[in-house]
Design a protein around this motif. Structure first.
Motif, PDB file in Angstrom:
ATOM      1  N   HIS A   8       0.851  -1.190   0.000  1.00 17.66           N
ATOM      2  CA  HIS A   8       0.000   0.000   0.000  1.00 17.66           C
ATOM      3  C   HIS A   8       0.884   1.236   0.000  1.00 17.66           C
ATOM      4  O   HIS A   8       2.003   1.208   0.502  1.00 17.66           O
ATOM      5  CB  HIS A   8      -0.873   0.031   1.257  1.00 17.66           C
ATOM      6  N   ALA A   9       0.309   2.327  -0.554  1.00 16.32           N
ATOM      7  CA  ALA A   9       1.001   3.611  -0.441  1.00 16.32           C
ATOM      8  C   ALA A   9       1.046   4.005   1.029  1.00 16.32           C
ATOM      9  O   ALA A   9       0.104   3.758   1.777  1.00 16.32           O
ATOM     10  CB  ALA A   9       0.268   4.674  -1.254  1.00 16.32           C
ATOM     11  N   ARG A 291       3.466  17.454 -14.524  1.00 20.79           N
ATOM     12  CA  ARG A 291       3.324  16.483 -13.429  1.00 20.79           C
ATOM     13  C   ARG A 291       3.648  15.100 -13.955  1.00 20.79           C
ATOM     14  O   ARG A 291       2.943  14.566 -14.809  1.00 20.79           O
ATOM     15  CB  ARG A 291       1.893  16.529 -12.897  1.00 20.79           C
ATOM     16  N   PHE A 293       4.032  11.108 -14.103  1.00 18.85           N
ATOM     17  CA  PHE A 293       3.305   9.940 -13.623  1.00 18.85           C
ATOM     18  C   PHE A 293       4.332   9.006 -12.996  1.00 18.85           C
ATOM     19  O   PHE A 293       4.748   8.032 -13.590  1.00 18.85           O
ATOM     20  CB  PHE A 293       2.598   9.283 -14.806  1.00 18.85           C
TER      21      PHE A 293
ATOM     22  N   MET B   1      -1.413  15.226  -6.090  1.00 18.09           N
ATOM     23  CA  MET B   1      -2.445  15.829  -6.933  1.00 18.09           C
ATOM     24  C   MET B   1      -1.927  15.991  -8.351  1.00 18.09           C
ATOM     25  O   MET B   1      -0.748  16.210  -8.573  1.00 18.09           O
ATOM     26  CB  MET B   1      -2.821  17.180  -6.306  1.00 18.09           C
ATOM     27  N   ARG B  47      -8.513   8.197  -1.991  1.00 17.77           N
ATOM     28  CA  ARG B  47      -7.087   8.200  -1.671  1.00 17.77           C
ATOM     29  C   ARG B  47      -6.410   7.002  -2.324  1.00 17.77           C
ATOM     30  O   ARG B  47      -6.957   5.899  -2.303  1.00 17.77           O
ATOM     31  CB  ARG B  47      -6.891   8.142  -0.164  1.00 17.77           C
ATOM     32  N   PRO B  48      -5.212   7.210  -2.904  1.00 19.49           N
ATOM     33  CA  PRO B  48      -4.521   6.080  -3.541  1.00 19.49           C
ATOM     34  C   PRO B  48      -4.208   4.965  -2.552  1.00 19.49           C
ATOM     35  O   PRO B  48      -3.999   3.830  -2.943  1.00 19.49           O
ATOM     36  CB  PRO B  48      -3.227   6.709  -4.071  1.00 19.49           C
ATOM     37  N   ARG B  49      -4.199   5.293  -1.256  1.00 20.93           N
ATOM     38  CA  ARG B  49      -3.837   4.308  -0.246  1.00 20.93           C
ATOM     39  C   ARG B  49      -4.834   3.141  -0.191  1.00 20.93           C
ATOM     40  O   ARG B  49      -4.496   2.072   0.305  1.00 20.93           O
ATOM     41  CB  ARG B  49      -3.806   5.002   1.118  1.00 20.93           C
ATOM     42  N   THR B  84      -5.578   5.160 -12.687  1.00 22.52           N
ATOM     43  CA  THR B  84      -4.591   4.709 -13.658  1.00 22.52           C
ATOM     44  C   THR B  84      -3.377   4.238 -12.874  1.00 22.52           C
ATOM     45  O   THR B  84      -2.970   4.902 -11.927  1.00 22.52           O
ATOM     46  CB  THR B  84      -4.197   5.853 -14.603  1.00 22.52           C
ATOM     47  N   THR B 130       3.005   3.556  -9.461  1.00 24.49           N
ATOM     48  CA  THR B 130       2.373   4.859  -9.256  1.00 24.49           C
ATOM     49  C   THR B 130       0.879   4.749  -9.520  1.00 24.49           C
ATOM     50  O   THR B 130       0.472   4.187 -10.533  1.00 24.49           O
ATOM     51  CB  THR B 130       2.995   5.903 -10.190  1.00 24.49           C
ATOM     52  N   ARG B 132      -2.761   6.774  -9.807  1.00 23.79           N
ATOM     53  CA  ARG B 132      -3.482   8.026  -9.960  1.00 23.79           C
ATOM     54  C   ARG B 132      -4.965   7.723  -9.828  1.00 23.79           C
ATOM     55  O   ARG B 132      -5.517   7.026 -10.683  1.00 23.79           O
ATOM     56  CB  ARG B 132      -3.234   8.623 -11.348  1.00 23.79           C
ATOM     57  N   GLN B 143      -2.325  11.430  -6.648  1.00 27.32           N
ATOM     58  CA  GLN B 143      -1.277  10.545  -7.159  1.00 27.32           C
ATOM     59  C   GLN B 143      -0.359  10.146  -6.027  1.00 27.32           C
ATOM     60  O   GLN B 143      -0.004  10.964  -5.190  1.00 27.32           O
ATOM     61  CB  GLN B 143      -0.483  11.262  -8.245  1.00 27.32           C
ATOM     62  N   ARG B 144       0.026   8.913  -6.007  1.00 31.69           N
ATOM     63  CA  ARG B 144       0.952   8.430  -4.982  1.00 31.69           C
ATOM     64  C   ARG B 144       1.742   7.267  -5.574  1.00 31.69           C
ATOM     65  O   ARG B 144       1.193   6.474  -6.339  1.00 31.69           O
ATOM     66  CB  ARG B 144       0.148   7.981  -3.756  1.00 31.69           C
ATOM     67  N   SER B 145       3.034   7.204  -5.237  1.00 38.08           N
ATOM     68  CA  SER B 145       3.873   6.085  -5.683  1.00 38.08           C
ATOM     69  C   SER B 145       4.178   5.200  -4.489  1.00 38.08           C
ATOM     70  O   SER B 145       4.306   5.686  -3.368  1.00 38.08           O
ATOM     71  CB  SER B 145       5.180   6.597  -6.278  1.00 38.08           C
TER      72      SER B 145
END
Lengths: 401, 430
Positions: A8-9, A291, A293, B1, B47-49, B84, B130, B132, B143-145
């Motif tokens: 998970h993030a 931004r 990806f 974001m 949330r990406p989490r 995505t 990543t 989104r 967005q979060r990686s």
């Protein structure tokens, strides 16, 4: 199906925590937003020309134009003299505000105009060309002066404050000057030239938005401008080369050919906002594309050098040092090696054995072969190249099937 | 974001009312409104989490072969998530089409497949995943990686395996599965069988025939269970690029083909990649497990920019081999190798073992030597000739020490090495 755990993030630090960690960034962000907001709200209105009826700032005249319109007077502002196109000079008031920039041929066209004129902030040249006999002067005292003349407009106004400029009537002037101070400086003058009436408002700030509501300014302005149902308003513009037009002027208002100047008004009025919006679109598109990806991925690359690099370097060294002898020796050794292998002469055999074998195979004179294979070191590029060409020929003869 | 192209389109659409209103303040307000809407969209985005990912990687893949890695995405949140996902790998892993759109209801999961076409040998690492997530208006999102470590091992290409069938046929010829079979050097007794017409009468075993009613012949086969040790030189000279690939890659091809052939022939092969220390080794396995173990060991062998430690290589060979063996040194015949002690090492090893020194030739040298366009070409030809003469001299000195020398162009090295091995086997010098 793999049994490994789900990834998970990680939870970010949150807005408040990151703000506490980097207060400077927050301050910078707030300042930036404040700056943008200030730019937006303090940006000057579209029309900021002094004395323009579209100008809502202190030196504009939007207030008096709106009052006139409310009273049923048709107030129309023209950006160019040619655009005035007065249809009936008898029932119109032509306002020439700020005539500093008018050229002589433009002043001439105004002088020929048959209808009533109101000159606000007139230039000395225009007053002279209209034969008013008035002289423009500075009015520095800002005195409040009573009408002191027979003009009904001035009498209705009662008293005004002299601001910025004033006029002084010359000796042979037919003008009736009003609101004179002790030095004979008048804020307002009226000249009756028979068919037309010229009103001169030298103390021009009296009809601006800032001063309109003071003393008799509004009364003077409204009466001066509201004599006819139509008001055509022109503010002097240095980029306007055209001449005044009215029905019967027999002129299309075009400037004399020599007087054509670049006029920025060829662009449509929406051009500015549209360009601004397109620019903002480009900026937002930049934000969109900027931004990433996810981050760029590193590729650890191995060191790779061409294997022939050392040999090429040696070739350049030979060339620079003009080492034709050493280079020729290398070529001869290589050719001898190849031919010896081809003809079955062992490496341990001497040069004589090789020479005789090669001479037999190529059907050449052994001395010739010896000269080619073991001759003197060539001096210079030309000799070196001819040695190699001879070697090539010899080798092709030996390797002939 | 992040913002999407729709936000840009929204701002662009503002041009039309701005042209109508002819007012810059209006333009500002439109822009700020669009950005505020995008910000709200990002706030509303999930949330990406809430997305969990799991990578699954095939154990290994041969270079130039296609494969696919999978990425399981699970929605652990309580809302529907539109997102995505970028499955990032290092560029040489050749992960094309690694961006996946997913729409997952609460609790759903999906398996995404990223096609891979690796372009380099070795361990190819996965980078971050990543995510989104898209907001309800599709104007913006979050967005979060996240880390999801994985490694794909890319094995050497083994392009030379196309030469294997013809070499195996040759091996069978030597092996005695064909009609003619004679006792000789390099062959050992295999079995007794009945005489059939056509057999060489010299191979009749009279003593066995006397015991039986039939005439028996002895059959022979080449000696088996010989030892072969292949040493790859991974020092600085192996880093030089010949054609499109470093020398080491040609050496690895040769190693793979020779190992495949020798294992089929019943010999025991061990491989060591060495410069100053041992970088990779494959030994102690036999049968069908040899080739995968060897490819796996050599997958991560990379040239090191150091001088080879030749005495250490001699010690390594002597410590690994107790009985007579064939030692193949895959290196470069270069004057600097002589200074470093190549000759002493060859001398030390060849006292006890059969040695083959194999070196990769550079096709560019031949092209340089043939160049005759201008004066510079003539000098280049002379320099190439000098290099060739020097390597030839070194090859001659190595031969004097009793070792075999093999030089070949990169693509020819593997079959040439296989042929040399078969020749040695046929002549019984193994």
């Amino acid at each position: 199906m793999s049994t490994t755990e789900l990834h998970h993030a990680t939870q970010g630090p949150g807005v408040v925590a990151s703000a506490r960690r980097r207060p400077l960034a927050i301050v910078a962000a707030v300042l930036f937003v404040a700056l943008i907001a200030t730019l937006v709200w303090t940006s000057r209105p579209e029309d900021y020309v002094t004395l323009s009826t579209g100008n809502a700032s202190e030196d504009g005249t939007r207030a008096i134009a709106q009052i006139l319109r409310a009273q049923g007077v048709d107030v129309r502002q023209s950006d160019t003299l040619a655009g005035a196109r007065v249809t009936s000079p008898a029932t119109s008031t032509l306002v020439i505000a700020d005539s500093t920039f008018l050229a002589d041929y433009q002043r001439d066209s105004i002088a020929e105009y048959p209808g009533d004129l109101v000159l606000v902030r007139p230039s000395q040249e225009l007053l002279d060309d209209l034969d008013t006999g008035l002289r423009v002067t500075w009015s520095l005292d800002q005195e409040i002066v009573p009408a002191q003349c027979s003009d009904p407009d001035a009498q209705a106004a009662g008293e005004v404050q002299q601001l910025e400029e004033a006029v002084i009537a010359g000796a042979r002037s037919t003008a009736e000057t009003c609101f004179e101070n002790g030095d004979g400086e008048a804020a307002y003058a009226v000249i009756d030239q028979g068919e037309r009436r010229i009103a001169v408002l030298a103390s021009w700030p009296t009809i601006t938005n800032e001063h309109l509501d003071e003393r008799g300014h509004a009364a003077l302005g409204l009466r001066m401008l509201g004599r006819h149902p139509t008001v055509i308003w022109y503010v002097g513009d240095p980029f306007d080369p055209s001449t005044l037009t009215w029905s019967g002027s027999g002129d299309d208002g075009a400037a004399p050919p020599s007087e054509l100047v670049a006029n920025p008004d060829f662009l449509p009025p929406a051009f500015g906002p549209v360009m601004f919006m397109l620019g903002m679109t480009v900026a937002v598109a930049a934000l969109w594309r900027a931004r990433r990806f996810g981050r760029l991925v590193r590729e650890p690359l191995p060191v790779e050098v061409r294997a022939s690099e050392a040999t090429r370097g040696r070739a350049r060294l030979y060339r620079r040092a003009q080492a034709s002898g050493r280079a020729a020796a290398a070529m001869r050794a290589r050719a001898a090696m190849r031919m010896g292998r081809r003809l079955g002469v062992p490496r341990s055999a001497g040069s004589e054995a090789l020479v005789s074998a090669v001479a037999r195979a190529a059907q050449r004179d052994p001395r010739d072969v010896h000269r080619i294979l073991y001759g003197d070191a060539p001096a210079g590029d030309a000799a070196f190249m001819s040695v190699i060409d001879e070697l090539d020929t010899l080798e092709s003869e030996v390797h002939r099937p | 974001m992040y913002i999407t192209g729709w936000t840009v389109a929204l701002v662009a659409v503002g041009t039309i009312p701005a042209a109508w209103a002819q007012d810059r303040t209006f333009a500002w307000l439109w822009l700020l409104g669009a950005l505020a809407l995008a910000g709200l969209d990002a706030l509303l985005a999930p949330r990406p989490r809430v997305l969990g990912v799991r990578r699954t990687v095939p154990g290994s893949v041969r270079l130039t072969e296609r494969t696919a890695t999978t990425l399981d995405v699970v929605n652990t949140g309580g809302r529907r998530v539109r997102a995505t996902v970028r499955d990032a790998w290092q560029p040489s892993a050749g992960a094309s089409a690694n961006r996946h759109r997913v729409a997952l209801r609460a609790g759903d999961s999906v398996r995404l497949s990223t096609p891979m076409l690796p372009t380099r040998r070795g361990d190819r690492d996965a980078d971050l995943v990543t995510i989104r997530t898209t907001g309800p208006f599709r104007l913006a999102g979050r967005q979060r990686s996240l880390e999801a470590p994985a490694t794909l091992r890319v094995l050497p290409e083994f392009a030379s395996r196309k030469h294997l069938p013809s070499r195996l046929a040759r091996l069978r010829e030597i092996d005695g599965q064909t009609a003619v079979q004679l006792k000789g050097a390099g062959s050992e007794f295999d079995s007794l069988r009945e005489y059939v017409i056509g057999d060489d009468v010299r191979s009749i075993d009279w003593r066995a025939s006397a015991r039986r009613a039939d005439v028996m012949v002895k059959t022979y086969r080449p000696e088996r269970d010989r030892r072969v040790m292949i040493v790859l030189d991974t020092s600085r000279l192996s880093a030089a690029r010949v054609g499109d690939a470093p020398r080491l890659d040609a050496s690895i091809e040769g190693t793979l083909l020779l190992t495949a052939l020798a294992t089929k022939a019943g010999d025991r092969v061990q491989v060591s990649a060495f410069d100053r220390v041992e970088r990779a080794r494959a030994l102690g396995t036999g049968g069908p497990a040899v080739m995968p173990a060897l490819a796996n060991a050599l997958a991560t062998a990379e040239p090191a920019l150091v001088e080879p430690d030749w005495p250490a290589i001699a010690r390594l060979v002597q410590s690994r081999l107790s009985q007579r063996a064939l030692v193949v040194l895959l290196t470069t015949l270069d004057p600097s190798a002589v200074d470093g002690g190549l000759l002493d090492t060859v001398a030390a090893i060849s006292a006890k073992h059969a040695v083959v020194v194999a070196s990769v030739d550079d096709p560019e040298l031949a092209a340089l030597e043939a160049g005759r366009d201008d004066a510079h070409d003539y000098y280049a030809a002379a320099a190439a000739a000098r290099t060739a003469v020097e390597s030839d001299a070194i090859a001659a000195r190595v031969r004097e020490l009793g070792a075999e020398v093999l030089t070949a162009l990169p693509d020819d090295l593997a079959p040439a090495l296989a042929d040399r091995y078969l020749a040695l086997k046929a002549s019984g010098r193994l």
